[in-house]
Write an enzyme that holds these catalytic residues in place. Structure first.
Site, short mmCIF file in Angstrom:
data_model
loop_
_atom_site.label_atom_id
_atom_site.label_comp_id
_atom_site.label_asym_id
_atom_site.label_seq_id
_atom_site.Cartn_x
_atom_site.Cartn_y
_atom_site.Cartn_z
CB ALA A 263 -45.90 -12.80 -4.79
CG MET A 264 -49.78 -9.74 -0.10
SD MET A 264 -51.25 -10.80 -0.19
CE MET A 264 -52.78 -9.49 0.03
CD GLU A 299 -49.45 -12.05 -6.27
OE1 GLU A 299 -50.36 -11.73 -5.68
OE2 GLU A 299 -49.01 -13.44 -6.16
CG HIS A 302 -54.64 -10.77 -7.02
ND1 HIS A 302 -55.79 -11.55 -7.10
CD2 HIS A 302 -53.55 -11.96 -6.61
CE1 HIS A 302 -55.57 -12.71 -6.82
NE2 HIS A 302 -54.04 -13.12 -6.35
N1 BES Z 1 -53.08 -13.49 -2.29
C1 BES Z 1 -51.76 -14.42 -2.54
C2 BES Z 1 -50.84 -14.50 -1.31
C3 BES Z 1 -51.14 -14.97 -0.01
C4 BES Z 1 -51.58 -16.32 0.13
C5 BES Z 1 -51.07 -14.31 1.08
C6 BES Z 1 -52.15 -16.74 1.13
C7 BES Z 1 -51.48 -14.90 2.11
C8 BES Z 1 -51.90 -15.89 2.39
C9 BES Z 1 -51.26 -14.14 -3.89
O1 BES Z 1 -51.85 -13.60 -4.70
C10 BES Z 1 -50.94 -15.79 -4.34
O2 BES Z 1 -51.80 -16.37 -4.76
N2 BES Z 1 -49.67 -16.07 -4.36
C11 BES Z 1 -49.14 -17.31 -4.50
C12 BES Z 1 -48.51 -17.39 -6.14
C13 BES Z 1 -49.46 -17.39 -7.25
C14 BES Z 1 -48.90 -17.18 -8.38
C15 BES Z 1 -50.30 -18.60 -7.35
C16 BES Z 1 -48.21 -17.62 -3.55
O3 BES Z 1 -48.03 -17.00 -2.99
O4 BES Z 1 -48.01 -18.97 -3.63
ZN ZN Z 2 -53.46 -14.93 -5.81
#
Ligand code: BES
Ligand code: ZN
Length: 867
Positions: A263-264, A299, A302
């Site tokens: 997710a983003m 998310e 963040h």
């Molecule tokens: N900012 C990230 C998503 C992301 C990571 C987008 C790398 C593009 C490249 C997001 O906040 C995130 O950390 N997502 C994790 C899930 C989270 C619960 C650890 C993910 O997407 O695995």
């Molecule tokens: Zn994250």
């Protein structure tokens, strides 16, 4: 090759220009999208003459500088850089360019997931949309207009608040969004589609109303309620625990099927992999429900730790990710079971991060260089990063930690900062009048010594020796810090170590958080009147490996009041027992007896299920000098069979008392019952008897939850070919139209230990449901196979060859997915000779592939130690 150039933290320079605001217009069509980008730019450095914008694969149409159209002599576009010469101190730059989202298979920038237009811009996707200063320390205010066919794309979304609707044209319509909070381009988002939604609202502590919407494919609306509930829980929690409120009138979440990550956190418009949004009792497992709650929260969190305060550069990624993971872990611990949450988090850390940290791809949580930033969204940056924040929390104590985070938010709101800025705030709060404070632990906290956790790699081993003499207990600790990947020596760490001394009745004589800071250290405890048992690294207070000379695992697994050490002791005792079996010894009856004791324990059911879990293959593998999987599998099978035989009746009773096939509730008791009875069933399945197979089949057909069905399917798949074929085809015909559920089908087959698994995985690629362009499906078929140690590491080398072929093939479609699949090769160096040589051949084939992406090149060249 210029594209393989590494970027270094030490080369960081402030941007020479700032972008005050940006106005974007997207004209979405079926073949192409026209982007109009108007930026108000200001020079920040007198010496700057030209502006260099990041720009990948863009078709430039028009460039205007302060309303003067630029001819080709005024700019150049080479090597992903658009350079405009002789720019004034302040100017308006208008760029019109064309992109082709329909052909975008990398899933970075603007792309189509099914019939939905969506974006993914972190870390460097925005440069695939329009030329920009695509770096997180350039923060601007965005106004965005999206125009598209009214019928096909009734929903048009972007960041911030909706300000205007344009209904003037017949077939097309438009919406303008304005986000008042300055942000870096990686937080920009756009969505257009024919979407269903669920809507709710939230009132913040200061009384502001927020509209909440979750968008999904039409027909899936009823699967969004758990996500919505989780969002409101997260909003409340951040107000209570961190004093942080939401700051826009609207919070939108969109679920899409094709997404590289989980997710983003785009400002006001989160985009999610549908895996982390959609759930109902029939199609989602308990683990899925928990995952949704934590990712929705992550998310959301963040918004303050990432968006309001962002990273100065991508080397600072752990500033937002480590901290936000720590926040989502704390949230889940508060809302569910604290003890289970801690164990699960540590399990995850060890399975992924410890393996990475012991490999040639090891890096500090704040890396010093990268070739592709996409490769640094690692378990180290995330999960070890969270452990580092947790240690700060332990060192400061709850109250000072809150003062410190308040100071962090106050000091840096609206800025792009570094991990040092964060540490500064943490350090300030641990001082009184400029002096290190005598805090609740009775120690001054030296956060400058703590800083090493950000700059060193590898997991330290702490050797623990005990001595008891004359009512004095002496604890001697020695730190063994591994060398860095380049062979350089690293220094001993500063960390909190929570310990206790326990009397023979299992009561704590004392519990203390020691501060360890030297290579060797001694802690002396006087007036200890009977020989105590040591309980060490309670709650896993530091991300280290403990090596103990003396230990009484049996006593601790029965009596330790600390739920983590109790679990840990059960694991360690099982590891010891399994290793003895691997050495040809008999099964240790003392372990068997202690295991029996656990079966009778009256504790939280989910926790009990964890206590009864045998160590994973990965745990045992990490302890081998030279990795060989066969003996591990054999020993585990032998021990499981022995335990199941010995405790058959007890396990059956645990199963029957907790098996409630009609209960679909997802409260913690119901989930606990399912966890425990499924653990019992898995243990019993080692018997492979008709009686057990019958129980499993019944569970498959009569249970109403996906949790139960998937466990049953998995057991059947591993022990009975005939019944598993029947269950699998039943499952397939029921769920073939639900890709999220089909992921479970594929991963059950890919994880199977049965003969012929690779052949079936190969055949499944031709299944109608499978699609190599959808990351979730690739992960559940190919990714899961790569973690199937038995078949992936098969002695004929076919597993390696298959994965290498897939990496090469998928690299041409989606390099980020391809480099993710390389993770299974990280243990290369430690493999036995036969496997290592076969893997080497495949890795060399991958790395010598024509026009390989820099993503895959970076990982494979590190594994092979090229250059
Ligand atoms: N900012 C990230 C998503 C992301 C990571 C987008 C790398 C593009 C490249 C997001 O906040 C995130 O950390 N997502 C994790 C899930 C989270 C619960 C650890 C993910 O997407 O695995
Ligand atoms: Zn994250």
């Amino acid at each position: 090759m210029s594209k393989l150039q590494a970027i270094y933290l030490k080369d960081y320079k402030k941007p020479e220009f700032s972008i005050k605001d940006v106005e974007l217009v997207f004209d979405l069509y079926e073949e192409e999208t026209i982007v109009t980008n108007i930026m108000n730019i200001k020079k920040e450095s007198d010496s700057a003459k030209e502006i260099v914008l990041d720009s990948i694969d863009l078709e430039l149409k028009e460039l205007w500088l302060n309303d003067v159209k630029l001819g080709e002599s005024h700019y150049s576009y080479v090597d992903e850089k658009l350079t405009i010469s002789d720019v004034p101190a302040a100017f308006r730059l208008k760029i019109i360019n064309k992109i082709y989202p329909q052909n975008n298979t990398e899933l970075e920038g603007l792309y189509k997931s099914g019939s939905i237009f969506c974006t993914q811009n972190e870390p460097e996707g925005f440069r695939r949309i329009t030329p920009y200063l695509d770096r997180p320390d350039v923060m601007s205010v965005f106004r965005t207009t999206v125009i598209a066919d009214r019928k096909k794309y009734p929903i048009l979304l972007s960041n911030g608040n909706k300000t205007q609707c344009h209904d003037s044209f017949d077939e097309r319509h438009g919406v303008t969004w304005f986000d008042p909070h300055p942000k870096p381009s990686y937080l920009f988002a756009l969505v257009a589609g024919d979407l269903g939604s669920v809507n709710d609202e939230f009132t913040t502590a200061s009384g502001e109303h927020v509209e909440l919407n979750i968008y999904c494919d039409l027909g899936n609306e009823s699967k969004c309620s758990h996500a919505m509930k989780s969002l409101k829980e997260a909003m409340t929690w951040d107000e209570e625990k961190y004093g942080r409120e939401y700051d826009l009138e609207i919070y939108n979440i969109v679920a899409v099927d094709s997404f590289n990550m989980g997710a983003m956190e785009n400002k006001g418009l989160n985009i999610f992999n549908s895996h982390y949004v959609l759930a109902d009792e029939d199609t989602a497992s308990d683990m899925n429900f928990m995952g949704i709650q934590s990712v929705i929260a992550h998310e959301y969190f963040h918004n303050w730790t990432g968006n309001r305060i962002t990273c100065r550069d991508w080397f600072q990624l752990t500033l937002k990710e480590g901290l936000t993971v720590f926040r989502d872990q704390s949230f889940s611990a508060d809302l569910n079971s604290r003890e289970v949450q801690r164990i699960e988090d540590v399990k995850g850390l060890r399975e992924r991060q410890f393996v990475e940290d012991a490999s040639p791809t090891a890096h500090p949580i704040q890396p010093e260089s990268y070739i592709s930033m996409n490769n640094f969204y690692t378990s180290t940056v995330y999960e070890k990063g969270a452990e580092v924040i947790r240690m700060i929390h332990t060192l400061l104590g709850e109250e000072n930690y809150r003062k410190a985070t308040d100071l962090y938010f106050e000091s840096f709101d609206g800025q792009a900062v570094t991990t040092n800025d964060f540490l500064w705030a943490m350090g300030e709060a641990s001082k009184v009048n400029g002096e290190a404070r005598e805090d609740a632990l009775g120690y001054g906290i030296d956060l400058s010594a703590f800083e090493l956790w950000y700059h060193q790699s590898g997991t330290p081993k702490i050797h623990v020796q005990e001595d008891y003499y004359n009512n004095t207990f002496t604890l001697s600790l020695t730190q063994k810090v591994p060398n860095a990947v380049d062979g350089s020596e690293q220094k001993p760490y500063f960390f909190p170590l929570k310990i206790a001394l326990i009397d023979e009745d299992g009561n704590d004589i004392l519990e203390k958080t020691l501060i360890v800071s030297k290579e060797t250290e001694e802690f002396v405890f006087d007036d200890i009147n009977t020989k105590p048992t040591l309980s060490v690294n309670r709650d896993f207070s530091a991300p280290i490996i403990i090596e103990q000379d003396d230990n009484d695992y049996s006593f601790l697994m029965k009596h330790d009041k600390n739920s983590f050490v109790r679990y840990e002791s059960a694991q360690s005792f099982a590891v010891e027992t399994l290793e003895a079996i691997m050495n040809g010894e008999e099964i240790d009856e003392e372990f068997v007896a202690a295991f029996g004791y656990l079966l009778d324990l009256d504790v939280d059911l989910s926790y009990k299920a964890l206590l009864l879990e045998l160590p994973t293959i990965s745990t045992l593998m990490q302890r081998q000098k030279v990795i060989d999987f066969e003996p591990i599998y054999e020993a585990k099978e032998k021990l499981a069979k022995y335990l199941a035989t010995t405790y058959k009746e007890k396990l059956l009773t645990l199963y029957t008392t907790n098996h409630k096939p009609l209960n679909q509730d997802i409260d913690s008791l119901s989930m606990g019952e399912r966890a425990l009875k499924n653990r019992s069933l898995r243990l019993l399945s080692a018997l492979e008897s008709d009686e057990i197979i019958d129980l499993v089949s019944k569970q498959y057909s009569s249970s109403l939850t996906m949790t139960d069905r998937v466990v049953a399917l998995d057991i059947l798949e591993n022990i009975t070919e005939l019944l598993s074929e029947m269950a699998l085809s039943d499952f397939y015909s029921k769920y073939r139209d639900d890709t999220l559920v089909m992921n479970k089908y594929f991963s059950t087959l890919s994880a199977s230990e049965r003969e012929g698994t690779l052949e079936r995985v190969i055949a499944l690629q031709d299944d109608e449901v499978y699609d190599e362009k959808v990351p979730n499906l690739v992960r559940s078929l190919i990714g899961v196979f790569a973690r199937n140690y038995k078949h992936f590491h098969a002695k004929d080398g076919n597993g390696y060859k298959f994965l290498a072929d897939k990496i090469i093939e998928i690299d041409t479609i989606n390099p980020q997915m391809a480099s993710g699949l390389c993770a299974a090769f990280k243990i290369y160096e430690k493999l036995n000779e036969t496997n290592r040589m076969m893997m080497k051949g495949e890795l060399e084939r991958v790395v010598s592939t024509q026009s390989l992406s820099k993503n895959v090149y970076e990982i494979v060249s590190k594994i092979l130690k090229i250059n």
